[in-house]
Design a protein around this motif. Structure first.
Motif, PDB file in Angstrom:
ATOM      1  N   GLY A 125       7.866  45.634  18.241  1.00  0.00           N
ATOM      2  CA  GLY A 125       8.671  45.837  19.353  1.00  0.00           C
ATOM      3  C   GLY A 125       9.790  44.698  19.832  1.00  0.00           C
ATOM      4  N   HIS A 126       9.542  43.534  19.192  1.00  0.00           N
ATOM      5  CA  HIS A 126      10.070  42.144  19.485  1.00  0.00           C
ATOM      6  C   HIS A 126      11.699  42.241  19.338  1.00  0.00           C
ATOM      7  CE1 HIS A 126      10.267  39.607  15.683  1.00  0.00           C
ATOM      8  NE2 HIS A 126      10.443  40.673  15.403  1.00  0.00           N
ATOM      9  N   HIS A 127      12.496  43.182  18.706  1.00  0.00           N
ATOM     10  CA  HIS A 127      13.855  43.373  18.567  1.00  0.00           C
ATOM     11  C   HIS A 127      14.187  44.460  19.853  1.00  0.00           C
ATOM     12  CE1 HIS A 127      14.022  40.972  15.181  1.00  0.00           C
ATOM     13  NE2 HIS A 127      13.274  41.813  14.538  1.00  0.00           N
ATOM     14  N   TYR A 163       6.135  34.076  15.527  1.00  0.00           N
ATOM     15  CA  TYR A 163       6.213  33.497  14.556  1.00  0.00           C
ATOM     16  C   TYR A 163       6.743  34.503  13.307  1.00  0.00           C
ATOM     17  CZ  TYR A 163       1.332  34.177  13.362  1.00  0.00           C
ATOM     18  OH  TYR A 163       0.144  34.843  12.960  1.00  0.00           O
ATOM     19  N   ASP A 164       7.292  35.691  13.847  1.00  0.00           N
ATOM     20  CA  ASP A 164       7.961  36.584  12.831  1.00  0.00           C
ATOM     21  C   ASP A 164       9.049  35.832  12.269  1.00  0.00           C
ATOM     22  OD1 ASP A 164       8.128  39.894  12.241  1.00  0.00           O
ATOM     23  OD2 ASP A 164      10.138  38.820  12.369  1.00  0.00           O
ATOM     24  N   ALA A 165       9.568  36.221  10.885  1.00  0.00           N
ATOM     25  CA  ALA A 165      10.775  35.481  10.434  1.00  0.00           C
ATOM     26  C   ALA A 165      11.926  35.854  11.197  1.00  0.00           C
ATOM     27  CB  ALA A 165      10.825  36.030   8.771  1.00  0.00           C
ATOM     28  N   HIS A 166      11.901  37.085  11.814  1.00  0.00           N
ATOM     29  CA  HIS A 166      13.053  37.394  12.365  1.00  0.00           C
ATOM     30  C   HIS A 166      13.071  36.886  13.885  1.00  0.00           C
ATOM     31  CE1 HIS A 166      12.856  40.239   9.215  1.00  0.00           C
ATOM     32  NE2 HIS A 166      13.971  40.080   8.977  1.00  0.00           N
ATOM     33  N   HIS A 167      14.466  36.646  14.510  1.00  0.00           N
ATOM     34  CA  HIS A 167      14.527  36.237  15.885  1.00  0.00           C
ATOM     35  C   HIS A 167      13.789  37.370  16.803  1.00  0.00           C
ATOM     36  CE1 HIS A 167      16.761  35.324  19.837  1.00  0.00           C
ATOM     37  NE2 HIS A 167      15.505  34.652  19.742  1.00  0.00           N
ATOM     38  N   TYR A 252       4.147  38.601   9.189  1.00  0.00           N
ATOM     39  CA  TYR A 252       3.996  38.048   7.972  1.00  0.00           C
ATOM     40  C   TYR A 252       5.093  38.061   7.058  1.00  0.00           C
ATOM     41  CZ  TYR A 252      -0.617  38.567   9.919  1.00  0.00           C
ATOM     42  OH  TYR A 252      -1.722  38.704  10.766  1.00  0.00           O
ATOM     43  N   ASP A 253       6.337  38.159   7.557  1.00  0.00           N
ATOM     44  CA  ASP A 253       7.592  38.280   6.817  1.00  0.00           C
ATOM     45  C   ASP A 253       7.937  36.877   6.434  1.00  0.00           C
ATOM     46  OD1 ASP A 253       8.330  38.247   9.387  1.00  0.00           O
ATOM     47  OD2 ASP A 253       9.603  39.759   9.374  1.00  0.00           O
ATOM     48  N   GLY A 254       7.259  35.815   7.068  1.00  0.00           N
ATOM     49  CA  GLY A 254       7.799  34.623   6.715  1.00  0.00           C
ATOM     50  C   GLY A 254       7.288  33.933   5.344  1.00  0.00           C
ATOM     51  N   GLU A 294       4.178  42.320  14.588  1.00  0.00           N
ATOM     52  CA  GLU A 294       5.412  42.608  14.456  1.00  0.00           C
ATOM     53  C   GLU A 294       5.776  42.995  12.849  1.00  0.00           C
ATOM     54  OE1 GLU A 294       7.113  43.102  17.056  1.00  0.00           O
ATOM     55  OE2 GLU A 294       6.207  41.586  18.811  1.00  0.00           O
ATOM     56  N   GLY A 295       6.503  42.086  12.364  1.00  0.00           N
ATOM     57  CA  GLY A 295       6.708  42.435  10.667  1.00  0.00           C
ATOM     58  C   GLY A 295       6.066  42.102   9.823  1.00  0.00           C
ATOM     59  N   GLY A 296       6.417  42.064   8.502  1.00  0.00           N
ATOM     60  CA  GLY A 296       5.657  41.691   7.531  1.00  0.00           C
ATOM     61  C   GLY A 296       5.716  42.974   6.440  1.00  0.00           C
ATOM     62  N   TYR A 297       6.379  42.903   5.002  1.00  0.00           N
ATOM     63  CA  TYR A 297       6.564  43.927   4.452  1.00  0.00           C
ATOM     64  C   TYR A 297       6.081  43.872   3.030  1.00  0.00           C
ATOM     65  CZ  TYR A 297       9.125  44.323   8.583  1.00  0.00           C
ATOM     66  OH  TYR A 297       9.485  44.426   9.783  1.00  0.00           O
ATOM     67  N   ASN A 298       5.326  42.860   2.655  1.00  0.00           N
ATOM     68  CA  ASN A 298       4.442  42.860   1.517  1.00  0.00           C
ATOM     69  C   ASN A 298       3.120  43.170   1.973  1.00  0.00           C
ATOM     70  OD1 ASN A 298       2.600  41.576  -0.262  1.00  0.00           O
ATOM     71  ND2 ASN A 298       4.195  40.593  -1.273  1.00  0.00           N
TER      72      ASN A 298
HETATM   73 ZN   LIG Z   1      10.408  40.435  11.061  1.00  0.00          ZN
END
Ligand SMILES: [Zn+2]
Length: 351
Positions: A125-127, A163-167, A252-254, A294-298
């Motif tokens: 949701g954060h975007h 702390y998602d890699a994207h703002h 987890y995309d960081g 939120e994200g993380g794609y691996n």
């Molecule tokens: Zn992200």
């Protein structure tokens, strides 16, 4: 009281396109992995099924016409919002269920039915903006939960740590002019990654001035810089702000192995951040913390991160994984300069 793991099957039915990185397996692989680890068979973690949010809980954060557009595109069987953000017939139901999950989680924590919660949900949701789907996001569940904490439970200070890699542009914009929510984003520098926002000079406006903090990491930043960010910026911010509730946008995309980004975190780095956040919640707000995926794609990283997070929240021993990554000295030096700049920007409010 234990830890709630909030999940619903509808979260796995939303599919944007074949081969899209934001896919149902992010949840199913994680759930399989933590189930096989035995973590869910003890008495500490409770699998909780949410109910959909009601429209009035969402409309303070999103335009009703926009919500109806998601609903009608879903009802029609599919449609695009951007080239990489699309709906199928389950998307609307999944998105309002994720928002409902956040509300249920924070209600249960406030009512002391559980200590803390992890929402294994999608879509993320954060975007999502007030009237715009973006970056795989439709409804900003963490923003809905933060607003609910203020509106229904009358909390005056909610910390959102993203702390998602994207703002988290949507979350930042939702609370940019209020101090009821302190948004802190830790993300890869927007000059090098979608959505291209989230710079250190974006510190909020009006009553919200000083209550929006962007720790825009130099590409390659890993465990060392993230630890320093907690020590130099986030812990002092918590001492100043005294949050009554901590919400976390976990991405987890960081991780250095993520296919979409250029950061350098390891699973131990994530475990370190979760430990800091859990301790801050214990110290400042009676342990009240809810974490939103939120994200993380691996898939492997998301599964291991999910396991470590549930171990942290439920007070179980933390499994240590062997992935390692070292950030460059240039990267550390650049990030240290960033932290100094941030403290100067927030001088008089928090520092
Ligand atoms: Zn992200």
């Amino acid at each position: 009281m234990g830890t709630d793991l909030v999940f619903h099957d509808i979260f796995t039915k939303h599919i944007m396109s074949k081969g899209h990185p934001e896919r149902p397996e992010r949840l199913t692989a994680s759930l399989d992995y933590v189930t096989k680890s035995g973590l869910l068979s003890g008495s500490k973690i409770h699998l909780i099924e949410p109910k959909p949010a009601i429209i009035e809980e969402i409309t303070p954060l999103h335009d009703e016409n926009y919500l109806n557009l998601i609903k009608s595109k879903s009802a029609a069987g599919g449609g695009f919002f951007t080239l990489d953000t699309a709906v199928n017939k389950y998307t609307y139901d999944a998105a309002i269920m994720a928002a409902g999950g956040g509300i249920l989680a924070v209600d249960r924590i406030i009512e002391k039915k559980t200590e803390n919660a992890y929402l294994l949900c999608r879509p993320p949701g954060h975007h999502a903006e007030f009237n715009r789907a973006l970056g795989f996001c439709f409804i900003n569940s963490i923003a809905v939960a933060a607003h609910h904490l203020h509106d229904k439970h009358e909390l005056q200070r909610v910390l959102i740590l993203d702390y998602d890699a994207h703002h988290g542009n949507g979350t930042q914009n939702a609370f940019y002019s209020t101090n009821h929510v302190l948004y802190v984003g830790m993300h890869q520098d927007g000059r090098t990654l979608f959505p291209g926002t989230g710079f250190p000079n974006e510190i909020g406006t009006g009553k919200g001035k000083g209550y929006n903090v962007n720790i825009s990491m130099y590409p390659g930043a890993g465990d060392k810089s993230y630890r320093l960010a907690f020590q130099e910026v986030i812990i002092p911010l918590c001492i100043s702000y005294k949050p009554e509730f901590i919400l976390v946008s976990a991405g987890y995309d960081g991780h250095f192995d993520d296919p979409l980004t250029s950061l350098g975190l390891t699973t131990s780095g994530y475990a370190m951040m979760n430990s800091f956040l859990h301790s801050l919640a214990e110290e400042h707000c009676d342990g009240r913390i809810a974490v939103f995926l939120e994200g993380g794609y691996n898939l492997d990283t998301v599964a291991k991160g999910t396991r470590n997070l549930l171990e942290e929240l439920s007070g179980s021993p933390i499994t240590r994984f062997k992935d390692t990554h070292t950030e460059s000295e240039t990267c550390t030096e650049n990030n240290k300069a960033l932290f100094d700049q941030l403290k100067a920007n927030l001088k008089g409010v928090h520092f």
